[in-house]
Design a protein around this motif. Structure first.
Motif, PDB file in Angstrom:
ATOM      1  N   LEU A 348       0.831  -1.212   0.000  1.00 52.35           N
ATOM      2  CA  LEU A 348       0.000   0.000   0.000  1.00 52.35           C
ATOM      3  C   LEU A 348       0.865   1.262   0.000  1.00 52.35           C
ATOM      4  O   LEU A 348       0.537   2.257  -0.639  1.00 52.35           O
ATOM      5  N   ALA A 349       1.969   1.197   0.719  1.00 56.48           N
ATOM      6  CA  ALA A 349       2.837   2.374   0.803  1.00 56.48           C
ATOM      7  C   ALA A 349       3.416   2.741  -0.560  1.00 56.48           C
ATOM      8  O   ALA A 349       3.768   3.891  -0.796  1.00 56.48           O
ATOM      9  N   HIS A 350       3.523   1.766  -1.438  1.00 54.05           N
ATOM     10  CA  HIS A 350       4.159   2.023  -2.732  1.00 54.05           C
ATOM     11  C   HIS A 350       3.245   1.766  -3.914  1.00 54.05           C
ATOM     12  O   HIS A 350       3.708   1.799  -5.060  1.00 54.05           O
ATOM     13  N   LEU A 351       1.986   1.484  -3.663  1.00 50.86           N
ATOM     14  CA  LEU A 351       1.060   1.161  -4.759  1.00 50.86           C
ATOM     15  C   LEU A 351       1.032   2.308  -5.775  1.00 50.86           C
ATOM     16  O   LEU A 351       0.786   3.453  -5.414  1.00 50.86           O
ATOM     17  N   PRO A 352       1.311   1.992  -7.049  1.00 47.80           N
ATOM     18  CA  PRO A 352       1.392   3.075  -8.032  1.00 47.80           C
ATOM     19  C   PRO A 352       0.005   3.559  -8.469  1.00 47.80           C
ATOM     20  O   PRO A 352      -0.989   2.863  -8.289  1.00 47.80           O
ATOM     21  N   GLY A 353      -0.014   4.726  -9.023  1.00 47.51           N
ATOM     22  CA  GLY A 353      -1.262   5.264  -9.575  1.00 47.51           C
ATOM     23  C   GLY A 353      -1.697   6.509  -8.838  1.00 47.51           C
ATOM     24  O   GLY A 353      -1.731   6.538  -7.607  1.00 47.51           O
ATOM     25  N   ALA A 354      -2.058   7.532  -9.628  1.00 47.04           N
ATOM     26  CA  ALA A 354      -2.420   8.819  -9.035  1.00 47.04           C
ATOM     27  C   ALA A 354      -3.683   8.708  -8.188  1.00 47.04           C
ATOM     28  O   ALA A 354      -3.854   9.423  -7.208  1.00 47.04           O
ATOM     29  N   GLY A 355      -4.580   7.823  -8.545  1.00 41.22           N
ATOM     30  CA  GLY A 355      -5.854   7.750  -7.832  1.00 41.22           C
ATOM     31  C   GLY A 355      -5.763   7.120  -6.462  1.00 41.22           C
ATOM     32  O   GLY A 355      -6.727   7.173  -5.679  1.00 41.22           O
ATOM     33  N   VAL A 356      -4.656   6.529  -6.145  1.00 39.96           N
ATOM     34  CA  VAL A 356      -4.550   5.781  -4.892  1.00 39.96           C
ATOM     35  C   VAL A 356      -4.648   6.721  -3.691  1.00 39.96           C
ATOM     36  O   VAL A 356      -5.391   6.455  -2.733  1.00 39.96           O
ATOM     37  N   ASP A 357      -3.907   7.824  -3.731  1.00 35.04           N
ATOM     38  CA  ASP A 357      -3.939   8.770  -2.610  1.00 35.04           C
ATOM     39  C   ASP A 357      -5.361   9.293  -2.389  1.00 35.04           C
ATOM     40  O   ASP A 357      -5.843   9.364  -1.259  1.00 35.04           O
ATOM     41  N   THR A 358      -6.019   9.647  -3.468  1.00 34.26           N
ATOM     42  CA  THR A 358      -7.384  10.171  -3.367  1.00 34.26           C
ATOM     43  C   THR A 358      -8.302   9.131  -2.732  1.00 34.26           C
ATOM     44  O   THR A 358      -9.111   9.446  -1.855  1.00 34.26           O
ATOM     45  N   ASP A 359      -8.173   7.918  -3.167  1.00 32.68           N
ATOM     46  CA  ASP A 359      -9.002   6.833  -2.633  1.00 32.68           C
ATOM     47  C   ASP A 359      -8.764   6.642  -1.140  1.00 32.68           C
ATOM     48  O   ASP A 359      -9.708   6.547  -0.348  1.00 32.68           O
ATOM     49  N   LEU A 360      -7.496   6.622  -0.751  1.00 29.15           N
ATOM     50  CA  LEU A 360      -7.161   6.417   0.666  1.00 29.15           C
ATOM     51  C   LEU A 360      -7.680   7.581   1.515  1.00 29.15           C
ATOM     52  O   LEU A 360      -8.230   7.371   2.603  1.00 29.15           O
TER      53      LEU A 360
END
Lengths: 656, 430
Positions: A348-360
């Protein structure tokens, strides 16, 4: 004699060529191409020494044309220059070079012939096939020649070459068979590349049935699978299920290569059928396939099932995953199993993709318990500055795990402003765990921000609680700078003795700012000279000696002087040994003299003697022979250590 | 190159790797059953290793291998008698027996069916040829860098390891060190903004090292086998000054005769790291141009690669620097990382200075067991080396060259194309 001189001269030329810039070397070649080539050809046709002809061949490899071939061709039979001539002949375009090599195939013998055949192979000369077939079939042929011919036929390819090689597989002696198999494999690869898959399959299958070393059978098996395409799946699965480790290995390799969605699906099915110890290996192979159908398979494996497979799946998602994997990863991260949770967190700390931060971030307000803790941790890990508001509001939550995660995240994300908030929090809390967490976070911010955050930390030094003043000292030292140093020096006047001791310890270990902060050196020297408390004196001495050791602005002579000046203050053997260690590394005449002085102290005689011997063994600047002799003689006389004494005696021999 | 003497335990490494980021955190799939109850490794799970050309650097690598509990080193091959003796003593002392066999001809060592993998640390002249021979003999290979002498060798190396299914790891150990991995992760994940310039430091960009020196009396074959030492390199008479495996032909084929090639020795490390940072492990820059003391290259995605000798922060040897639209990062062998903003360093891991090879070697051993791709596998090494060779060709020709990484040719440039390969001395072939 003349020849010898000329030869040496050319060697010198080559040496010069070997030490000048390449561009400059090339400048000599910037002349009319025809004239340049004519001059090079003339060298080959002269009685120039081999060294000169060798470099000429190399130049012709770039600038030669078919005009140069007649001059190069005779060198193919010269055991010293054949390899140089082939450097040129392998790359000069046109039929003349091919003809020269084919012609040499009829004249050269042994290793030179092997070289010629190898060059023919590199040039893919189809007209050489008949000659190569002869060399392969000749029963009197040197096995190395026959082997070279077999591989050359494979490189050249074509129907005649393939048929000859296929037939030869059963006929040639065992020593030549691996080379014939190599030739067959090369032919099969060429057929496959040309769209003749059936021909390739036939050839691969022939090899698989032959009596060959195992490695060749494995290569043929890989080829047989790839050439069959989707029809190769059963053969691939057979390898993966084999009891033979090498077959499993080639299966895993091929599982990465064989394209097609149906192949991915078959491998996914196989993932659940294989023995448990092989599933992680196949999952890794699947992850290397460039097929988006792999992701759902990995997500499924990450969601549940055998832990060995799950852990690999969770980690593979780090590479393959995207925002769609967040739910399964969050669920795993919140599990009680430490390994599963840790693997999911890392991904999770390194999961790629711009949408990941928004989702979290979107999940954070509603999340509770372990999931909230995980999300807060991730805001720090992923540097999600947009989460600062939520983090701040979590600092006072009832759940200790959530509080801890929020503080940790603040440490990872925060700057001066957050340092102020953490200092305020620290002053309000009595819980030792919370205090420890906040200190870690402050240390992290101090390390990043440096001296700029010192004003935010200073209020801790005014707190009535000595434990907080102690924490303040620790984080101030990490921040560093003159204001931090002043605060540490002031702490020597603290009303609490424990705080004073901590100040001495921190000053002694003022580690990171050497050599920039000489003010700390003065403070350490003052501490060493203080007579208030022995602990402080000792810490001052140690810190000062480390400063002397580490300060790159001091030259060796200045360092010796500083240690010399410090000696009257040093009482204990421990600090004397530290002084010896500092001086021993300086390797100067002054250092040698100082060590000789220290050797007269019975408490550290052996340490000083050992340092003298080490220093003498490595050499030193400015020491006269007499000085070294005296010092070593003293070691021989005073040391009780046999090894030290022996080394001193040996070194003395050299000095004399 | 100095020898780092750092052996870090796996626990410390994994901690540092985890802190460093995803790039180093590889799945741990070695089954627990591989370990005996005492923590020792069952014989059936050991990797039986042989060494080829074990001198100074090879001795360091071998020390790292011997440190791993699942390695059993059984044989050494070297053309120099003193090295054979020294390595045998090293291994026999480690195992308390006299079992380490010695060979003068690597083909005899490679013929042993009990050997799973080989460490190749000969001079660079032999690297590709020996690696390919080993793969054809069914061995996995850890090979020191530079791994190839020219573009053709690079392509054949990758092709052979694909065909044979063997595991290959280039000795580019900085791929397994947290500070480099961290800096690269910043570049790859957009933390520096859109990447535009990469800097590599191939120390001695234009230096060269070997030629045809005056003949000297050749020592007895048992002491030094000169013919085997030359191996695939074009013939020249014995001269003790050439008898240095580290330097001999280290710049690729051009060194033996002309010059150039210096950027290969260090470029195989730092250009490799730039390739990784640019997510370009499967390609190479498309244009190269010497500019003063630098070489400027450009990738198809527009990112520039600049090879330079000076202008660096003092961060130790082999520094690299990555610049994006919003930030930059620079790191080197002292393990320090400097970035445009402190926030970029918030998650940096432990400092591990001294560029140790332990972790890279562990990665190789794990992949020997799992058959997974190593960090510096043959395809990765192939493209990084091609970038260095193309740069060398541009330096040698003293002009701009264009390269097509799909066709592996310099379009319409016959001079450059001819420098893509070099004939091997008989009887060697790839």
């Amino acid at each position: 004699m003349m020849l010898k001189s000329r030869s040496l001269a050319w060697c010198a030329v080559l040496l010069v060529a070997a030490t000048i810039a390449a561009g400059q070397t090339n400048a000599a070649d910037n002349q009319n191409p025809k004239e340049r080539e004519a001059k090079l050809i003339a060298v080959l046709q002269s009685d120039a020494p081999p060294a000169e002809k060798a470099i000429t061949c190399k130049r012709l490899s770039v600038y030669g044309t078919s005009e140069a071939v007649p001059a190069l061709a005779p060198l193919l039979l010269d055991k010293e220059l054949s390899s140089w001539a082939r450097i040129a002949l392998e790359v000069i375009p046109g039929p003349a070079a091919d003809e020269a090599l084919r012609s040499a195939m009829g004249k050269a013998q042994g290793r030179l012939l092997v070289g010629v055949i190898n060059s023919i192979a590199v040039r893919h000369d189809a007209q050489a096939v008949n000659g190569l077939v002869e060399k392969l079939k000749d029963k009197d042929s040197d096995p190395e020649v026959a082997s070279a011919a077999a591989v050359a036929l494979g490189r050249i390819g074509g129907q005649q070459a393939a048929q000859t090689l296929e037939r030869s597989l059963a006929e040639v002696p065992a020593t030549i068979r691996p080379a014939v198999a190599e030739g067959c494999i090369l032919c099969a690869e060429r057929s496959l590349a040309q769209g003749k898959a059936a021909d390739a399959v036939k050839l691969y299958d022939t090899i698989r049935r032959a009596n060959l070393p195992k490695q060749k059978l494995l290569e043929a098996t890989r080829g047989a699978i790839l050439a069959r395409g989707s029809d190769g799946i059963p053969l691939l699965v057979e390898q993966l299920e084999s009891a033979d480790k090498a077959q499993v290995g080639i299966g895993l390799r091929t599982a990465r290569e064989l394209p097609g969605r149906d192949v991915t699906e078959a491998l996914a099915t196989e993932l659940n059928r294989l023995s448990l110890d092989r599933r992680p290996l196949l999952l890794l192979a699947l992850a290397d396939r460039s097929d988006e159908a792999v992701l759902p398979v990995v997500v499924m494996a990450a969601r549940g099932g055998p832990k060995e497979v799950r852990l690999v799946a969770l980690e593979v998602l780090m590479r393959l995953g995207n925002v769609s994997c967040v739910p399964v990863l969050l669920a795993a991260a919140a599990e009680n199993d430490a390994q599963v949770s840790q693997a999911a967190m890392l991904t999770l700390a390194h999961l790629p993709g711009a949408g990941v931060d928004t989702d979290l971030l979107a999940r954070l307000p509603q999340a509770t318990g372990k999931t909230r803790q995980v999300l807060l941790q991730l805001t720090g890990e992923r540097q999600m500055e947009g989460a600062l508001g939520t983090i701040m509001s979590s600092l006072n939550e009832g759940d200790a795990g959530v509080r801890s995660a929020a503080v940790q995240a603040l440490g990872a994300l925060g700057g001066d402003k957050q340092a102020v908030d953490l200092v305020n929090l620290l002053q309000k809390t009595q819980n030792p765990n919370d205090r420890a967490n906040v200190e870690k976070a402050l240390a992290a911010i101090s390390g990043r921000a440096g001296a700029s955050c010192v004003p935010c930390l200073l209020p801790l030094m005014q707190n009535s609680d000595p434990a907080l003043r102690t924490i303040g000292l620790r984080v101030l030292v990490i921040a560093g700078g003159p204001d931090a140093l002043a605060a540490v020096k002031s702490a020597f006047q603290d009303k609490d003795e424990a705080v004073q001791d901590e100040a001495a310890r921190r000053l002694s270990a003022w580690p990171t700012n050497w050599p920039g902060d000489t003010a700390a050196a003065q403070a350490l020297l003052a501490l060493a000279k203080s007579d208030k408390k022995m602990l402080h004196q000792v810490l001052g001495l140690r810190g000062y000696l480390e400063y002397v050791r580490g300060d790159k602005q001091l030259n060796n002579s200045a360092k010796v002087t500083k240690v010399n000046e410090l000696l009257p203050l040093i009482q204990r053997p421990e600090e004397k040994r530290l002084a010896i260690s500092v001086v021993g590394a300086l390797r100067t005449a002054g250092a040698l003299e100082l060590l000789t002085t220290l050797a007269s102290d019975p408490a550290v005689t052996e340490d000083a003697c050992s340092a003298i011997v080490n220093m003498s063994g490595r050499g030193m600047q400015g020491a006269t022979r007499d000085q070294r002799q005296k010092a070593l003689q003293m070691v021989v006389e005073k040391s009780k250590n046999d090894a030290t004494k022996k080394r001193a005696e040996d070194l003395l021999q050299g000095v004399r | 190159m100095s020898k780092p003497q750092i052996h870090l335990n796996r626990r410390r490494f994994l901690k540092a790797a985890a802190q460093a980021g995803a790039v180093l955190a590889l799945p741990q799939v070695i089954p627990g059953t591989a370990l005996g109850k005492s923590g020792s490794v069952a014989p059936s799970e050991r990797i039986v290793l042989g060494g080829i050309g074990i001198g100074s650097r090879g001795g360091y690598d071998l020390g790292c291998f011997l440190h791993e509990p699942d390695v059993q080193f059984v044989a050494v091959c070297d053309v120099k008698a003193n090295r054979r003796k020294a390595v045998k003593e090293m291994a026999d002392t480690k195992y308390g027996n006299q079992d380490c066999a010695t060979y003068l001809d690597m083909r005899e060592l490679l013929a042993r069916s009990d050997i799973d993998a080989v460490l190749i640390a000969t001079g660079p002249n032999w690297h590709a040829t020996a690696s390919i021979l080993a793969a054809k003999a069914g061995k996995d290979v850890y090979c020191e860098k530079p791994c190839t002498k020219n573009i053709a060798q690079s392509l054949l190396l990758a092709e052979t390891f694909r065909r044979t299914g063997r595991v290959f790891q280039a000795g580019t150990q900085r791929r397994s060190l947290p500070n480099f991995a961290y800096a690269i992760e910043l570049a790859r994940t957009g933390k520096l903004g859109k990447l535009h310039t990469l800097y590599a430091h191939p120390m001695g960009l234009k230096t060269i090292s070997s030629g045809w020196l005056p003949p000297e009396p050749e020592p007895p074959k048992e002491e030094v086998d000169w013919d085997m030492y030359l191996g695939p390199a074009a013939w020249r008479p014995f001269n003790r000054r050439l008898l240095d495996g580290f330097n001999f032909e280290k710049g690729g084929g051009m060194v033996g005769a002309f010059g150039g090639g210096g950027c290969l020795e260090w470029g195989s490390h730092c250009v490799d790291l730039c390739q990784w940072a640019n997510n370009a492990d499967d390609t190479a820059p498309v244009e190269y141009e010497p500019t003063g003391n630098q070489l400027h290259a450009r990738y198809a995605n527009g990112v520039k690669l600049i090879l330079r000798n000076d202008g660096w922060l003092p961060l130790g040897s082999c520094p690299v620097r990555f610049e994006g639209e919003t930030g930059w990062v620079e790191t080197g062998d002292d393990a320090e990382i400097v970035a445009s903003s402190p926030a970029l360093l918030a998650r940096r891991g432990a400092k591990i200075p001294g560029y140790p090879a332990d972790f890279h070697i562990r990665n190789f051993l794990d992949c020997v067991k799992t058959r997974a791709q190593t960090r510096a596998n043959a395809d990765v090494a192939c493209h990084a080396h091609i970038a260095c060779h193309a740069a060398n060709i541009s330096l040698f020709l003293g002009r701009k060259v264009n390269y097509d990484p799909k066709k592996n040719e310099f379009p319409g440039d016959e001079e450059a194309n001819r420098l893509r390969s070099e004939a091997l001395r008989e009887p060697w072939r790839l």
